[in-house]
Motif scaffolding. Sequence first.
Motif, short mmCIF file in Angstrom:
data_model
loop_
_atom_site.label_atom_id
_atom_site.label_comp_id
_atom_site.label_asym_id
_atom_site.label_seq_id
_atom_site.Cartn_x
_atom_site.Cartn_y
_atom_site.Cartn_z
N UNK A 9 45.17 30.23 39.03
CA UNK A 9 44.88 29.14 40.26
C UNK A 9 45.10 29.68 41.44
N UNK A 10 44.21 29.25 42.43
CA UNK A 10 44.17 29.84 43.60
C UNK A 10 44.48 28.71 44.84
N UNK A 11 45.16 28.97 46.09
CA UNK A 11 45.13 28.08 46.87
C UNK A 11 44.12 28.40 48.28
N UNK A 27 42.14 25.79 43.42
CA UNK A 27 41.15 26.06 42.74
C UNK A 27 41.39 26.67 41.30
N UNK A 28 40.67 26.20 40.36
CA UNK A 28 40.71 27.10 38.96
C UNK A 28 39.67 28.21 39.06
N UNK A 29 40.04 29.34 38.77
CA UNK A 29 39.18 30.54 38.86
C UNK A 29 39.37 31.31 37.51
N UNK A 30 38.29 32.01 37.33
CA UNK A 30 38.08 32.90 36.09
C UNK A 30 38.16 34.32 36.71
N UNK A 31 39.29 35.12 36.46
CA UNK A 31 39.42 36.38 36.86
C UNK A 31 38.60 37.30 36.05
N UNK A 32 37.90 38.48 36.50
CA UNK A 32 37.19 39.19 35.70
C UNK A 32 35.61 38.79 35.13
N UNK A 41 33.59 32.27 44.92
CA UNK A 41 34.26 33.46 44.27
C UNK A 41 35.70 33.83 45.14
N UNK A 42 36.59 34.30 44.40
CA UNK A 42 37.50 35.10 45.18
C UNK A 42 37.27 36.52 45.39
N UNK A 43 37.29 37.00 46.72
CA UNK A 43 36.72 38.22 47.10
C UNK A 43 37.88 39.04 47.90
N UNK A 44 37.66 40.37 47.86
CA UNK A 44 38.36 41.06 48.54
C UNK A 44 37.63 41.73 49.67
N UNK A 45 38.00 41.20 51.03
CA UNK A 45 37.03 41.90 52.09
C UNK A 45 37.76 43.02 52.58
N UNK A 46 36.92 44.02 53.11
CA UNK A 46 37.31 45.05 53.76
C UNK A 46 38.14 44.96 54.77
N UNK A 47 39.28 46.00 55.18
CA UNK A 47 39.92 45.82 56.49
C UNK A 47 39.14 45.18 57.72
N UNK A 103 37.53 22.44 41.41
CA UNK A 103 38.63 22.00 42.10
C UNK A 103 39.49 21.44 41.28
N UNK A 104 41.05 21.87 41.58
CA UNK A 104 41.98 21.16 40.43
C UNK A 104 42.81 20.38 41.53
#
Length: 109
Positions: A9-11, A27-32, A41-47, A103-104
């Motif tokens: 779960x992510x907020x 939100x309900x997400x599937x990691x991997x 998607x949940x993403x890792x943005x650069x600095x 959406x949860x």
Amino acid sequence: MTTRRALALVRVRGRSMLPTYRDGDVLLVLRGGRPRPGRAHVVDLPPDPAGRPRPLAVKRVTGRDPGDPARWWVDADNPAEGVTSFDVGGLPDEAIRAVVLGLVWRGLG
């Protein structure tokens, strides 16, 4: 490197994904999971330009980066807010952390 698939779960924080998701939504997400163009998607943005790390973010993966097909292009649903690939360029596969399944809980924000 193999990423283990797991539900989480992510907020949502911020307004970059309005009107689809708003601040405080859970939100309900599937990691991997593999990136799915057109989905959030949940993403890792650069600095940021000062070198400070950014928090994980919810963004829409629109497809492969037209300038570098080995990378993913991400966008915000709210054109007035948020960091997108127009700001930071395409993201590598490992920056796409999870696919949003749905959406949860609707936040109050």
